[in-house]
Design an enzyme around this catalytic site. Structure first.
Site, short mmCIF file in Angstrom:
data_model
loop_
_atom_site.label_atom_id
_atom_site.label_comp_id
_atom_site.label_asym_id
_atom_site.label_seq_id
_atom_site.Cartn_x
_atom_site.Cartn_y
_atom_site.Cartn_z
N SER A 179 0.88 -1.17 0.00
CA SER A 179 0.00 0.00 0.00
C SER A 179 0.91 1.21 0.00
CB SER A 179 -0.85 0.00 1.28
OG SER A 179 -1.34 1.29 1.57
N TYR A 211 -2.25 -0.84 10.37
CA TYR A 211 -2.22 -1.13 8.92
C TYR A 211 -0.89 -0.63 8.34
CZ TYR A 211 -4.03 -1.41 4.11
OH TYR A 211 -4.23 -1.72 2.78
P1 NAP Z 1 -10.98 -6.61 0.00
O1 NAP Z 1 -11.95 -6.20 -1.03
O2 NAP Z 1 -11.39 -6.59 1.43
O3 NAP Z 1 -10.45 -8.08 -0.38
C1 NAP Z 1 -9.53 -8.72 0.45
C2 NAP Z 1 -9.36 -10.15 0.00
O4 NAP Z 1 -8.43 -10.78 0.91
C3 NAP Z 1 -10.65 -10.93 0.08
O5 NAP Z 1 -10.70 -11.92 -0.94
C4 NAP Z 1 -10.54 -11.60 1.44
O6 NAP Z 1 -11.35 -12.76 1.47
C5 NAP Z 1 -9.05 -11.92 1.48
N1 NAP Z 1 -8.55 -12.15 2.83
C6 NAP Z 1 -8.67 -11.34 3.90
N2 NAP Z 1 -8.11 -11.92 4.96
C7 NAP Z 1 -7.62 -13.10 4.55
C8 NAP Z 1 -6.94 -14.16 5.20
N3 NAP Z 1 -6.65 -14.11 6.51
N4 NAP Z 1 -6.58 -15.24 4.48
C9 NAP Z 1 -6.86 -15.31 3.15
N5 NAP Z 1 -7.51 -14.34 2.49
C10 NAP Z 1 -7.89 -13.26 3.20
O7 NAP Z 1 -9.66 -5.75 -0.06
P2 NAP Z 1 -8.87 -5.08 -1.29
O8 NAP Z 1 -9.08 -3.64 -1.19
O9 NAP Z 1 -9.14 -5.79 -2.55
O10 NAP Z 1 -7.37 -5.33 -0.81
C11 NAP Z 1 -6.50 -6.29 -1.40
C12 NAP Z 1 -5.09 -5.97 -0.96
O11 NAP Z 1 -4.72 -4.66 -1.43
C13 NAP Z 1 -4.89 -5.92 0.55
O12 NAP Z 1 -3.62 -6.44 0.88
C14 NAP Z 1 -4.96 -4.44 0.85
O13 NAP Z 1 -4.29 -4.13 2.04
C15 NAP Z 1 -4.27 -3.89 -0.36
N6 NAP Z 1 -4.56 -2.49 -0.67
C16 NAP Z 1 -5.84 -2.05 -0.77
C17 NAP Z 1 -6.07 -0.71 -1.06
C18 NAP Z 1 -7.44 -0.14 -1.15
O14 NAP Z 1 -7.56 1.09 -1.12
N7 NAP Z 1 -8.49 -0.94 -1.30
C19 NAP Z 1 -5.00 0.16 -1.27
C20 NAP Z 1 -3.71 -0.33 -1.19
C21 NAP Z 1 -3.50 -1.67 -0.89
P3 NAP Z 1 -11.91 -13.44 2.82
O15 NAP Z 1 -12.35 -12.32 3.72
O16 NAP Z 1 -12.98 -14.31 2.31
O17 NAP Z 1 -10.75 -14.21 3.37
#
Ligand code: NAP
Length: 252
Positions: A154, A167
Protein backbone atom coordinates in the site's frame (compact mmCIF):
# COMPACT_ATOMS: atom_id res chain seq x y z
CA UNK A 1 -12.95 -0.56 -19.08
CA UNK A 2 -16.02 -2.30 -17.63
CA UNK A 3 -16.21 -2.76 -13.83
CA UNK A 4 -12.58 -1.76 -13.43
CA UNK A 5 -11.41 -4.88 -15.28
CA UNK A 6 -7.88 -4.69 -16.61
CA UNK A 7 -8.03 -5.72 -20.21
CA UNK A 8 -4.90 -4.16 -21.63
CA UNK A 9 -4.31 -4.14 -25.34
CA UNK A 10 -3.88 -7.78 -26.33
CA UNK A 11 -0.62 -7.06 -28.14
CA UNK A 12 1.07 -5.89 -24.92
CA UNK A 13 -0.52 -8.55 -22.72
CA UNK A 14 2.00 -11.11 -21.42
CA UNK A 15 1.53 -14.66 -22.67
CA UNK A 16 1.29 -16.83 -19.58
CA UNK A 17 0.23 -20.10 -21.15
CA UNK A 18 1.66 -22.98 -19.15
CA UNK A 19 2.38 -20.80 -16.11
CA UNK A 20 1.02 -21.74 -12.69
CA UNK A 21 -0.05 -18.81 -10.50
CA UNK A 22 -1.44 -18.33 -7.00
CA UNK A 23 -3.35 -15.22 -5.93
CA UNK A 24 -4.18 -14.84 -2.24
CA UNK A 25 -7.24 -12.80 -1.34
CA UNK A 26 -8.69 -13.64 -4.75
CA UNK A 27 -12.35 -13.69 -3.70
CA UNK A 28 -13.10 -10.03 -4.41
CA UNK A 29 -11.63 -6.59 -4.99
CA UNK A 30 -8.04 -6.26 -6.20
CA UNK A 31 -7.26 -9.97 -5.92
CA UNK A 32 -10.26 -10.88 -8.09
CA UNK A 33 -9.09 -8.53 -10.86
CA UNK A 34 -5.52 -9.83 -10.68
CA UNK A 35 -6.76 -13.42 -10.90
CA UNK A 36 -8.98 -12.57 -13.90
CA UNK A 37 -6.08 -10.88 -15.69
CA UNK A 38 -3.79 -13.86 -15.07
CA UNK A 39 -6.47 -16.28 -16.25
CA UNK A 40 -7.14 -14.19 -19.35
CA UNK A 41 -3.42 -14.28 -20.18
CA UNK A 42 -3.42 -18.09 -20.09
CA UNK A 43 -2.07 -18.93 -16.63
CA UNK A 44 -3.61 -21.67 -14.48
CA UNK A 45 -4.68 -19.70 -11.41
CA UNK A 46 -5.02 -21.04 -7.87
CA UNK A 47 -7.39 -18.77 -5.95
CA UNK A 48 -7.16 -18.49 -2.16
CA UNK A 49 -9.25 -16.69 0.47
CA UNK A 50 -11.40 -17.69 3.45
CA UNK A 51 -14.84 -17.35 1.81
CA UNK A 52 -15.53 -20.32 -0.45
CA UNK A 53 -18.60 -18.81 -2.14
CA UNK A 54 -16.64 -15.74 -3.32
CA UNK A 55 -13.82 -17.91 -4.66
CA UNK A 56 -16.35 -20.06 -6.55
CA UNK A 57 -17.76 -16.96 -8.28
CA UNK A 58 -14.28 -15.82 -9.38
CA UNK A 59 -13.40 -19.34 -10.52
CA UNK A 60 -16.56 -19.38 -12.67
CA UNK A 61 -15.75 -15.96 -14.14
CA UNK A 62 -12.28 -17.20 -15.15
CA UNK A 63 -13.80 -20.31 -16.74
CA UNK A 64 -16.29 -18.15 -18.66
CA UNK A 65 -13.45 -16.17 -20.26
CA UNK A 66 -11.78 -19.43 -21.29
CA UNK A 67 -9.26 -19.57 -18.45
CA UNK A 68 -8.41 -22.25 -15.91
CA UNK A 69 -8.59 -21.86 -12.14
CA UNK A 70 -9.00 -23.80 -8.92
CA UNK A 71 -10.10 -22.51 -5.53
CA UNK A 72 -8.46 -23.44 -2.25
CA UNK A 73 -10.03 -22.07 0.93
CA UNK A 74 -7.29 -20.94 3.32
CA UNK A 75 -6.55 -18.32 5.96
CA UNK A 76 -3.03 -17.02 5.27
CA UNK A 77 -2.55 -16.24 8.96
CA UNK A 78 -2.95 -19.94 9.85
CA UNK A 79 0.16 -22.07 9.34
CA UNK A 80 -1.81 -25.29 8.81
CA UNK A 81 -4.00 -23.67 6.14
CA UNK A 82 -0.99 -22.31 4.27
CA UNK A 83 0.77 -25.68 4.45
CA UNK A 84 -2.33 -27.41 3.06
CA UNK A 85 -2.67 -24.75 0.32
CA UNK A 86 0.87 -25.31 -0.98
CA UNK A 87 0.52 -29.09 -0.64
CA UNK A 88 -2.54 -28.87 -2.89
CA UNK A 89 -0.59 -26.85 -5.48
CA UNK A 90 2.30 -29.33 -5.34
CA UNK A 91 -0.04 -32.32 -5.68
CA UNK A 92 -2.03 -30.77 -8.54
CA UNK A 93 0.69 -29.00 -10.57
CA UNK A 94 4.05 -29.88 -8.97
CA UNK A 95 5.34 -26.30 -9.19
CA UNK A 96 4.50 -22.60 -8.94
CA UNK A 97 5.67 -19.84 -11.29
CA UNK A 98 3.86 -16.73 -10.02
CA UNK A 99 2.74 -15.80 -6.50
CA UNK A 100 0.70 -12.67 -5.85
CA UNK A 101 0.43 -11.97 -2.12
CA UNK A 102 -2.68 -9.83 -2.06
CA UNK A 103 -4.73 -11.02 0.97
CA UNK A 104 -5.08 -8.24 3.49
CA UNK A 105 -7.25 -6.77 6.22
CA UNK A 106 -7.55 -3.27 7.65
CA UNK A 107 -8.82 -1.79 10.90
CA UNK A 108 -8.84 1.97 10.85
CA UNK A 109 -9.32 4.66 13.52
CA UNK A 110 -7.35 6.66 16.07
CA UNK A 111 -4.71 4.81 18.11
CA UNK A 112 -6.79 4.89 21.29
CA UNK A 113 -9.50 2.87 19.52
CA UNK A 114 -7.10 0.34 17.94
CA UNK A 115 -7.12 -2.85 20.02
CA UNK A 116 -4.09 -5.11 20.35
CA UNK A 117 -6.16 -7.89 18.76
CA UNK A 118 -6.81 -5.73 15.68
CA UNK A 119 -3.12 -4.77 15.49
CA UNK A 120 -2.14 -8.46 15.80
CA UNK A 121 -4.62 -9.51 13.11
CA UNK A 122 -3.23 -6.98 10.61
CA UNK A 123 0.33 -8.13 11.33
CA UNK A 124 -0.70 -11.80 11.12
CA UNK A 125 -2.55 -11.51 7.79
CA UNK A 126 -0.80 -8.64 6.01
CA UNK A 127 2.81 -9.23 7.10
CA UNK A 128 3.26 -12.75 8.51
CA UNK A 129 0.94 -14.19 5.86
CA UNK A 130 3.13 -12.69 3.11
CA UNK A 131 6.28 -14.07 4.75
CA UNK A 132 4.89 -17.62 5.11
CA UNK A 133 3.45 -17.70 1.59
CA UNK A 134 6.78 -16.47 0.14
CA UNK A 135 8.68 -19.14 2.06
CA UNK A 136 6.37 -21.94 0.94
CA UNK A 137 6.24 -20.68 -2.66
CA UNK A 138 10.03 -20.75 -2.96
CA UNK A 139 9.94 -24.51 -2.31
CA UNK A 140 7.85 -24.85 -5.50
CA UNK A 141 9.89 -22.45 -7.66
CA UNK A 142 13.02 -23.65 -9.42
CA UNK A 143 15.96 -21.61 -10.73
CA UNK A 144 15.65 -23.37 -14.09
CA UNK A 145 12.09 -22.16 -14.67
CA UNK A 146 12.41 -18.96 -12.66
CA UNK A 147 9.70 -17.43 -10.54
CA UNK A 148 7.97 -14.17 -9.75
CA UNK A 149 6.59 -13.00 -6.40
CA UNK A 150 4.52 -9.82 -6.31
CA UNK A 151 3.47 -8.43 -2.95
CA UNK A 152 0.57 -5.98 -2.72
CA UNK A 153 1.50 -3.52 0.01
CA UNK A 154 0.00 0.00 0.00
CA UNK A 155 1.13 3.59 -0.17
CA UNK A 156 1.22 3.05 3.60
CA UNK A 157 4.21 0.79 3.04
CA UNK A 158 6.26 4.00 2.73
CA UNK A 159 4.05 6.72 4.21
CA UNK A 160 2.22 7.09 7.51
CA UNK A 161 -1.37 8.30 7.75
CA UNK A 162 -3.30 9.24 10.89
CA UNK A 163 -5.85 6.65 11.96
CA UNK A 164 -4.04 3.77 10.21
CA UNK A 165 -1.32 2.80 12.68
CA UNK A 166 -1.49 -1.00 12.65
CA UNK A 167 -2.22 -1.13 8.92
CA UNK A 168 0.76 1.16 8.25
CA UNK A 169 3.06 -1.00 10.41
CA UNK A 170 1.93 -4.15 8.62
CA UNK A 171 2.43 -2.66 5.15
CA UNK A 172 5.90 -1.32 6.05
CA UNK A 173 6.65 -4.93 7.01
CA UNK A 174 5.50 -6.11 3.56
CA UNK A 175 8.01 -3.72 1.95
CA UNK A 176 10.72 -5.01 4.31
CA UNK A 177 9.96 -8.65 3.51
CA UNK A 178 10.03 -7.81 -0.22
CA UNK A 179 13.40 -6.02 -0.05
CA UNK A 180 15.13 -8.75 1.98
CA UNK A 181 13.67 -11.58 -0.10
CA UNK A 182 14.59 -9.91 -3.39
CA UNK A 183 18.20 -9.75 -2.19
CA UNK A 184 18.13 -13.34 -0.93
CA UNK A 185 16.86 -14.90 -4.19
CA UNK A 186 18.61 -12.60 -6.67
CA UNK A 187 20.91 -15.38 -7.89
CA UNK A 188 18.08 -17.94 -8.10
CA UNK A 189 16.25 -16.55 -11.14
CA UNK A 190 13.40 -15.52 -8.84
CA UNK A 191 12.23 -11.91 -8.91
CA UNK A 192 10.29 -10.12 -6.21
CA UNK A 193 8.38 -6.84 -6.45
CA UNK A 194 6.08 -4.77 -4.32
CA UNK A 195 3.13 -2.72 -5.57
CA UNK A 196 2.07 0.24 -3.42
CA UNK A 197 -1.40 1.42 -4.41
CA UNK A 198 -3.22 4.44 -3.04
CA UNK A 199 -6.96 4.22 -2.34
CA UNK A 200 -8.74 1.62 -4.48
CA UNK A 201 -12.52 1.30 -4.81
CA UNK A 202 -13.10 -2.03 -3.01
CA UNK A 203 -15.06 -3.34 -0.03
CA UNK A 204 -12.11 -2.55 2.26
CA UNK A 205 -12.29 1.17 1.45
CA UNK A 206 -16.11 1.30 1.20
CA UNK A 207 -16.35 -0.02 4.80
CA UNK A 208 -13.39 1.83 6.31
CA UNK A 209 -13.55 5.17 4.48
CA UNK A 210 -17.20 5.88 3.59
CA UNK A 211 -16.25 9.58 3.54
CA UNK A 212 -14.11 9.16 0.37
CA UNK A 213 -15.60 10.06 -2.99
CA UNK A 214 -15.56 6.73 -4.85
CA UNK A 215 -15.14 8.50 -8.18
CA UNK A 216 -11.69 9.70 -7.05
CA UNK A 217 -10.42 6.22 -6.18
CA UNK A 218 -8.32 3.85 -8.25
CA UNK A 219 -10.05 0.75 -9.63
CA UNK A 220 -8.90 -2.82 -8.89
CA UNK A 221 -8.04 -3.10 -12.58
CA UNK A 222 -5.39 -0.40 -12.16
CA UNK A 223 -3.50 -2.67 -9.76
CA UNK A 224 -4.06 -5.73 -11.97
CA UNK A 225 -2.57 -3.77 -14.86
CA UNK A 226 0.60 -3.13 -12.82
CA UNK A 227 0.88 -6.86 -12.10
CA UNK A 228 0.58 -7.63 -15.82
CA UNK A 229 3.17 -4.96 -16.58
CA UNK A 230 5.68 -6.68 -14.29
CA UNK A 231 4.95 -10.02 -15.97
CA UNK A 232 5.44 -8.49 -19.42
CA UNK A 233 8.97 -7.14 -18.77
CA UNK A 234 11.80 -8.33 -21.01
CA UNK A 235 14.24 -10.95 -19.65
CA UNK A 236 16.71 -8.09 -19.20
CA UNK A 237 14.60 -5.88 -16.98
CA UNK A 238 12.99 -5.98 -13.57
CA UNK A 239 11.09 -3.34 -11.60
CA UNK A 240 11.40 -3.59 -7.81
CA UNK A 241 8.47 -1.45 -6.79
CA UNK A 242 5.50 0.30 -8.35
CA UNK A 243 3.84 3.17 -6.54
CA UNK A 244 0.36 3.83 -8.00
CA UNK A 245 -1.34 6.94 -6.73
CA UNK A 246 -4.64 8.57 -7.46
CA UNK A 247 -4.25 11.48 -9.84
CA UNK A 248 -4.45 14.63 -7.77
CA UNK A 249 -3.13 12.95 -4.63
CA UNK A 250 0.17 13.90 -2.99
CA UNK A 251 3.15 12.69 -5.08
CA UNK A 252 6.04 10.65 -3.66
P1 NAP B 1 -10.98 -6.61 0.00
O1 NAP B 1 -11.95 -6.20 -1.03
O2 NAP B 1 -11.39 -6.59 1.43
O3 NAP B 1 -10.45 -8.08 -0.38
C1 NAP B 1 -9.53 -8.72 0.45
C2 NAP B 1 -9.36 -10.15 0.00
O4 NAP B 1 -8.43 -10.78 0.91
C3 NAP B 1 -10.65 -10.93 0.08
O5 NAP B 1 -10.70 -11.92 -0.94
C4 NAP B 1 -10.54 -11.60 1.44
O6 NAP B 1 -11.35 -12.76 1.47
C5 NAP B 1 -9.05 -11.92 1.48
N1 NAP B 1 -8.55 -12.15 2.83
C6 NAP B 1 -8.67 -11.34 3.90
N2 NAP B 1 -8.11 -11.92 4.96
C7 NAP B 1 -7.62 -13.10 4.55
C8 NAP B 1 -6.94 -14.16 5.20
N3 NAP B 1 -6.65 -14.11 6.51
N4 NAP B 1 -6.58 -15.24 4.48
C9 NAP B 1 -6.86 -15.31 3.15
N5 NAP B 1 -7.51 -14.34 2.49
C10 NAP B 1 -7.89 -13.26 3.20
O7 NAP B 1 -9.66 -5.75 -0.06
P2 NAP B 1 -8.87 -5.08 -1.29
O8 NAP B 1 -9.08 -3.64 -1.19
O9 NAP B 1 -9.14 -5.79 -2.55
O10 NAP B 1 -7.37 -5.33 -0.81
C11 NAP B 1 -6.50 -6.29 -1.40
C12 NAP B 1 -5.09 -5.97 -0.96
O11 NAP B 1 -4.72 -4.66 -1.43
C13 NAP B 1 -4.89 -5.92 0.55
O12 NAP B 1 -3.62 -6.44 0.88
C14 NAP B 1 -4.96 -4.44 0.85
O13 NAP B 1 -4.29 -4.13 2.04
C15 NAP B 1 -4.27 -3.89 -0.36
N6 NAP B 1 -4.56 -2.49 -0.67
C16 NAP B 1 -5.84 -2.05 -0.77
C17 NAP B 1 -6.07 -0.71 -1.06
C18 NAP B 1 -7.44 -0.14 -1.15
O14 NAP B 1 -7.56 1.09 -1.12
N7 NAP B 1 -8.49 -0.94 -1.30
C19 NAP B 1 -5.00 0.16 -1.27
C20 NAP B 1 -3.71 -0.33 -1.19
C21 NAP B 1 -3.50 -1.67 -0.89
P3 NAP B 1 -11.91 -13.44 2.82
O15 NAP B 1 -12.35 -12.32 3.72
O16 NAP B 1 -12.98 -14.31 2.31
O17 NAP B 1 -10.75 -14.21 3.37
Amino acid sequence: MKGGSADPDASSRPKLNGKIALVTGAGRGIGEEIALSLGRAGAFVFLCARTESQLAKVENKIRRIGGRAESVTADVSRDDDVKALFETIKRRKKRLDILVNNAGVGHFGPIEDCTAAEFDEMMAVNARGVFICCREALRLMSPSRGGVIINIASVLGIKGYAGQIGYTASKHAVVGVTKALAAEVRSHNIYVSVILPGGVDTEMVRLSRPDLDRKSLLKPGDVAQAVMYLLSLSPRAWVDSIHIRRRGSEPF
